[in-house]
Scaffold this active site. Structure first.
Site, PDB file in Angstrom:
ATOM      1  N   VAL A  25     -19.550  24.453  61.654  1.00  0.00           N
ATOM      2  CA  VAL A  25     -20.656  23.496  61.523  1.00  0.00           C
ATOM      3  C   VAL A  25     -20.608  22.475  62.665  1.00  0.00           C
ATOM      4  O   VAL A  25     -21.650  22.153  63.262  1.00  0.00           O
ATOM      5  CB  VAL A  25     -20.616  22.779  60.152  1.00  0.00           C
ATOM      6  CG1 VAL A  25     -21.805  21.838  60.006  1.00  0.00           C
ATOM      7  CG2 VAL A  25     -20.619  23.793  59.021  1.00  0.00           C
ATOM      8  N   VAL A 127     -24.371  19.879  49.574  1.00  0.00           N
ATOM      9  CA  VAL A 127     -24.940  20.605  48.427  1.00  0.00           C
ATOM     10  C   VAL A 127     -26.136  21.436  48.872  1.00  0.00           C
ATOM     11  O   VAL A 127     -27.053  20.909  49.490  1.00  0.00           O
ATOM     12  CB  VAL A 127     -25.437  19.625  47.333  1.00  0.00           C
ATOM     13  CG1 VAL A 127     -25.930  20.402  46.112  1.00  0.00           C
ATOM     14  CG2 VAL A 127     -24.357  18.660  46.928  1.00  0.00           C
ATOM     15  N   GLU A 184     -15.561  34.742  52.350  1.00  0.00           N
ATOM     16  CA  GLU A 184     -14.268  34.591  53.023  1.00  0.00           C
ATOM     17  C   GLU A 184     -13.365  35.780  52.655  1.00  0.00           C
ATOM     18  O   GLU A 184     -13.600  36.457  51.663  1.00  0.00           O
ATOM     19  CB  GLU A 184     -13.564  33.323  52.511  1.00  0.00           C
ATOM     20  CG  GLU A 184     -14.369  32.067  52.588  1.00  0.00           C
ATOM     21  CD  GLU A 184     -14.343  31.448  53.973  1.00  0.00           C
ATOM     22  OE1 GLU A 184     -13.361  31.692  54.693  1.00  0.00           O
ATOM     23  OE2 GLU A 184     -15.295  30.747  54.320  1.00  0.00           O
ATOM     24  N   ASP A 195     -16.665  26.520  43.676  1.00  0.00           N
ATOM     25  CA  ASP A 195     -17.477  25.918  44.732  1.00  0.00           C
ATOM     26  C   ASP A 195     -18.788  25.380  44.145  1.00  0.00           C
ATOM     27  O   ASP A 195     -19.201  24.247  44.441  1.00  0.00           O
ATOM     28  CB  ASP A 195     -17.755  26.979  45.816  1.00  0.00           C
ATOM     29  CG  ASP A 195     -18.722  26.493  46.876  1.00  0.00           C
ATOM     30  OD1 ASP A 195     -18.254  25.874  47.850  1.00  0.00           O
ATOM     31  OD2 ASP A 195     -19.945  26.714  46.727  1.00  0.00           O
ATOM     32  N   LYS A 199     -20.400  21.349  43.715  1.00  0.00           N
ATOM     33  CA  LYS A 199     -21.759  20.916  44.090  1.00  0.00           C
ATOM     34  C   LYS A 199     -22.507  20.353  42.876  1.00  0.00           C
ATOM     35  O   LYS A 199     -23.255  19.382  42.993  1.00  0.00           O
ATOM     36  CB  LYS A 199     -22.511  22.096  44.703  1.00  0.00           C
ATOM     37  CG  LYS A 199     -21.909  22.509  46.046  1.00  0.00           C
ATOM     38  CD  LYS A 199     -22.364  23.881  46.441  1.00  0.00           C
ATOM     39  CE  LYS A 199     -21.804  24.278  47.792  1.00  0.00           C
ATOM     40  NZ  LYS A 199     -22.051  25.705  48.087  1.00  0.00           N
TER      41      LYS A 199
END
Ligand code: NAP
Length: 416
Positions: A25, A127, A184, A195, A199
């Site tokens: 990112v 999110v 992954e 995960d 969020k």
């Protein structure tokens, strides 16, 4: 030229960004910023530029802090990201982060620090990727009493379920996700629902003003799902998604993540592949749904850049001091039930009898004979999860039951 005119023409100081992390990112953000800096300067008057970068092998945090107008944290994880963000805010600096782990476990500490020091803490990319749900909850819907938020907030699991809906087994679908870079090598955070739970903790805080820690969110993953569940569900007009829910229930708040069947009229039923989507329900607005790419370096970077522009233009403050709704664990849902049983008279009556004793009433049934065995698939009316579990445990004790019964929640609302 008059001195006033010369002053008006003098270029404004650049807006200096300290960038922590230059991975997927961070690198995409640096590239996007370079591309978009001219346009941002055109409407904002100041040109954003990176004044320093920190990774594990380059850069110095103190030097970046001294130079920057804004800190962008794209390291991930808890430490040292937490310490860097707190230090920057305590020194009066605005910050942007994409870090869902940190916000779902230390959100209150970060929000409190932002409020105390009068700085901005923006985290749109934490999110639902590029879907602007944080800003919508914080700004557009800030005066709307929200009843419920449903989200498909993990693109990896949505991709896997979409592949399973096309006939792949769970293992084949996971392998396809890994080959295409959507999962992954160790996919456990995604497929376990953890995960998505992180969020949903963040969304619940924004929608209901109540602090929700990741540990408060009950979550279930998709590892135990069978292709047959999807096949039978299709006959009942249902599609399967990993759904995060945050909703008011009986004076409290329930936040949870689990696989759930949806009827085709639900706005999340058609969200497929790696896309994310969030539905917000309130009496005042009925329902709105936002959807878009859930991850990816460039997409996430675009959400981060939106936060940078929001800070430059004076966007929203940190969430207000928390309220406290009690967190509710045992909530009523409709369920899809799947039983493998011996194909003989009286089996259906015995099962429905046990379900009835626990107040579980049946909405629809599909029955299939398979030689000696049969499959019974049912959808129930809403029932408390604790009652349903008791009933299922008792059904599992019958000698005619061939394998562990499966129960998956069904979301009944349709907005058509
Ligand atoms: N990837 C996505 O699609 C996506 C989507 C939404 C949100 N996010 C969030 O975005 C953030 C960044 O994710 P990413 O995928 O870009 O991670 P990444 O590719 O693993 O990059 C992490 C970067 O942080 C640096 N870093 C790690 N530990 C550090 C430390 N102790 N001190 C200084 N720098 C350190 C790394 O340095 P080195 O270069 O030296 O290794 C690397 O440059 C995370 O919070 C993630 O949850 C990612």
């Amino acid at each position: 030229m008059s001195p006033e005119h010369a002053r008006a023409k003098a270029p404004a100081e650049p807006f200096r960004i300290g960038l922590l992390g230059l991975g997927t990112v961070g690198a995409a953000f640096a590239e996007l910023l370079e591309e978009r800096a001219g346009e941002i300067e055109r409407f904002n008057g100041r040109r954003p530029q990176i004044c320093g970068v920190l990774t594990r092998t380059r850069g110095d945090f103190e030097e970046i802090l001294a130079e920057a107008d804004l800190l962008v944290e794209l390291i991930g994880g808890i430490e040292p990201a937490r310490e860097y963000l707190l230090t920057a805010m305590r020194s009066g600096m605005d910050v942007v982060s994409a870090n869902k782990q940190l916000l779902s476990q230390h959100g209150e500490e970060l929000f409190e620090t932002a409020r105390e020091h009068g700085v901005r803490l923006r985290f749109e990319a934490a999110v639902a990727g590029v879907v602007p749900v944080v800003r919508v909850l914080e700004e557009s819907l800030s005066a709307t009493p929200i009843e419920r938020v449903h989200g498909i907030v993990n693109g990896t699991t949505n991709f896997i379920l979409t592949e399973m809906d096309h006939g792949s087994s769970y293992a084949e679908a996971l392998a396809a996700a890994q080959r295409r870079g959507f999962a992954e090598a160790d996919p456990s955070d995604d497929v376990s629902g953890r995960d998505a739970a992180a969020k949903m903790a963040i969304l619940a805080r924004l929608a209901f003003g109540t602090p929700v820690h990741l540990n408060d969110v009950r979550y279930e993953g998709i590892e135990h799902l069978h292709v047959t569940d999807l096949e039978y569900a299709r006959e009942l007009g249902l599609g399967l998604k990993l759904i995060g829910t945050a909703e008011r229930r009986g004076g409290g708040l329930s936040v949870r993540v689990h696989p759930a069947f949806l009827y085709s009229g639900h706005p999340l039923a058609s969200v497929s592949g790696t896309f994310n989507a969030v539905t917000v329900e309130s009496e005042a607005i009925t329902e709105i749904t936002m959807s878009g790419p859930g991850a990816g370096g460039r997409q996430t970077a675009s959400a981060v850049l939106g936060d940078v522009v929001s800070v430059m233009t004076g966007g929203a403050q940190a969430p207000a001091a928390p309220l406290a709704l009690p967190l509710i664990e045992d909530v009523a849902s409709a369920f899809y039930l799947h039983f493998d049983v011996a194909d003989r008279p009286g089996v259906l009556a015995a099962i429905t009898g046990v379900l009835g004793d626990q107040g579980v009433s049946i909405k629809s049934v599909v029955q299939r004979g398979m030689g000696e065995n049969a499959r019974l698939v049912m959808v129930t009316h809403p029932v408390l999860e604790s009652s349903l579990r008791t009933a299922i445990d008792r059904v599992a004790e019958f000698e005619f039951v061939r394998s562990a019964p499966r129960a998956i929640r069904v979301i009944e609302e349709e907005f058509i």
